[in-house]
Design a protein around this motif. Structure first.
Motif, PDB file in Angstrom:
ATOM      1  N   SER A 168       0.824  -1.205   0.000  1.00 14.21           N
ATOM      2  CA  SER A 168       0.000   0.000   0.000  1.00 14.21           C
ATOM      3  C   SER A 168       0.857   1.254   0.000  1.00 14.21           C
ATOM      4  CB  SER A 168      -0.933   0.008   1.216  1.00 14.21           C
ATOM      5  OG  SER A 168      -0.189  -0.048   2.407  1.00 14.21           O
ATOM      6  N   ASN A 221      -3.912   6.700   2.895  1.00 15.94           N
ATOM      7  CA  ASN A 221      -5.247   6.458   2.345  1.00 15.94           C
ATOM      8  C   ASN A 221      -5.751   7.559   1.415  1.00 15.94           C
ATOM      9  OD1 ASN A 221      -5.549   5.268   5.521  1.00 15.94           O
ATOM     10  ND2 ASN A 221      -6.117   3.895   3.855  1.00 15.94           N
ATOM     11  N   HIS A 239      -8.263   5.427  -0.549  1.00 15.02           N
ATOM     12  CA  HIS A 239      -7.827   4.062  -0.825  1.00 15.02           C
ATOM     13  C   HIS A 239      -8.061   3.178   0.394  1.00 15.02           C
ATOM     14  CE1 HIS A 239      -5.473   4.826  -4.619  1.00 15.02           C
ATOM     15  NE2 HIS A 239      -5.652   6.060  -4.176  1.00 15.02           N
ATOM     16  N   ASP A 276      -6.778   0.070   2.208  1.00 16.09           N
ATOM     17  CA  ASP A 276      -5.492  -0.631   2.171  1.00 16.09           C
ATOM     18  C   ASP A 276      -5.457  -1.909   2.990  1.00 16.09           C
ATOM     19  OD1 ASP A 276      -5.643   0.504   4.662  1.00 16.09           O
ATOM     20  OD2 ASP A 276      -3.609   1.312   4.673  1.00 16.09           O
ATOM     21  N   GLU A 293      -6.129  -3.174  -3.893  1.00 14.69           N
ATOM     22  CA  GLU A 293      -6.415  -1.918  -3.192  1.00 14.69           C
ATOM     23  C   GLU A 293      -7.512  -1.136  -3.913  1.00 14.69           C
ATOM     24  OE1 GLU A 293      -3.897   1.952  -1.636  1.00 14.69           O
ATOM     25  OE2 GLU A 293      -3.025  -0.040  -1.554  1.00 14.69           O
ATOM     26  N   TYR A 350     -10.514   1.770  -4.374  1.00 11.09           N
ATOM     27  CA  TYR A 350     -10.599   3.168  -3.972  1.00 11.09           C
ATOM     28  C   TYR A 350     -11.851   3.814  -4.535  1.00 11.09           C
ATOM     29  CZ  TYR A 350      -8.622   3.999  -8.657  1.00 11.09           C
ATOM     30  OH  TYR A 350      -8.382   4.000 -10.004  1.00 11.09           O
ATOM     31  N   ASP A 386      -6.310  -0.618  -7.613  1.00 10.42           N
ATOM     32  CA  ASP A 386      -4.938  -0.929  -7.991  1.00 10.42           C
ATOM     33  C   ASP A 386      -4.639  -2.348  -7.530  1.00 10.42           C
ATOM     34  OD1 ASP A 386      -4.280   1.589  -9.091  1.00 10.42           O
ATOM     35  OD2 ASP A 386      -3.811   2.386  -7.100  1.00 10.42           O
ATOM     36  N   ASN A 425      -4.206  -1.301 -12.950  1.00 10.28           N
ATOM     37  CA  ASN A 425      -5.318  -0.468 -12.496  1.00 10.28           C
ATOM     38  C   ASN A 425      -6.526  -0.614 -13.418  1.00 10.28           C
ATOM     39  OD1 ASN A 425      -6.691   2.437 -13.115  1.00 10.28           O
ATOM     40  ND2 ASN A 425      -6.340   2.168 -10.921  1.00 10.28           N
TER      41      ASN A 425
END
Length: 235
Positions: free
Chosen positions: A25, A84, A125, A127, A133, A135, A184, A194
């Protein structure tokens, strides 16, 4: 005993690897650059096409405008304020769209325009899922239209129907809300894959002004969904 100890150590290491997935992350101060294929898919609706302020009616019906999709290179730059929260800028190579007639003008390409959609968003995000990840984000889009031209087929048709010649096309720039979801997938400490989907509130007024001063116009809510698949690098 030594063999048992080695087996226990190996088993513990493997268990730790699977039970505690590695995290790649982001951290405060990181930058992420992403580049890939971006599709702008308009979800448009249009007011009726007007001529000098009155509804354009060629045979007792009405006409509207639709907008075709286009695919280009999209890039994003994101700076992380914390692990984040990030600020992201979307840029791209120019998108070119055809404005298509609907209703009485169905099947007729009216005009072509090119646009750039820079978008600034605040991102959050999640994490806690290891390499994966997801978002969400929200921000402001500013769409700039340029290189607007009337289609030669439309120019010929309008000259034959209404004697209109010339035809200078103009689309108003737009400022609107942008919403985004995506993820991601971290391949290692730097490289990632992504995917994202955006919704952009995009409204414009399209006008065609002819040599004799006649103006054909329509308000169009383009409201595109923007789909991106890209590769990225964190540094």
């Amino acid at each position: 005993m030594k063999m048992a100890s080695k087996i226990f150590t190996c088993t513990a290491a493997i268990s730790a690897l699977f039970l505690s997935p590695l995290s790649f992350s982001y951290e405060a101060g990181d930058f992420a650059f992403r580049a890939g294929v971006t599709l702008v898919e308009p979800d448009e609706s249009s007011d009726r096409v007007e001529i000098n302020g009155d509804t354009l009616s060629l045979a007792g019906g009405t006409s509207e405008l639709g907008v075709d999709p286009d695919t280009q290179l999209g890039v994003t730059f994101e700076y992380f304020l914390t692990k984040n929260w990030g600020i992201e800028l979307l840029a791209s190579t120019p998108f070119t769209h055809d404005a298509e007639g609907q209703g009485e003008l169905a099947g007729l390409t009216i005009a072509e325009a090119t646009q750039l959609p820079p978008t600034l968003s605040l991102m959050y995000h999640f994490d806690q899922f290891g390499k994966f990840e997801p978002y969400v984000g929200a921000g402001v889009n500013y769409t700039i239209f340029f290189d607007e031209d009337i289609d030669s087929e439309a120019a010929t048709a309008l000259e034959g129907i209404a004697g209109l010649t010339g035809g200078d096309v103009e689309l108003d720039d737009s400022v609107g809300l942008a919403l985004q979801v995506g993820f991601d997938y971290h391949i290692d400490d730097h490289w990632l894959i992504n995917a994202s989907v955006r919704y952009i509130d995009l409204e414009t007024e399209a006008e065609i002004t002819f040599d004799d001063g006649t103006v054909i116009s329509a308000d169009v809510d383009i409201d595109p969904y923007v789909y991106t698949i890209s590769a990225g690098y964190k540094f």
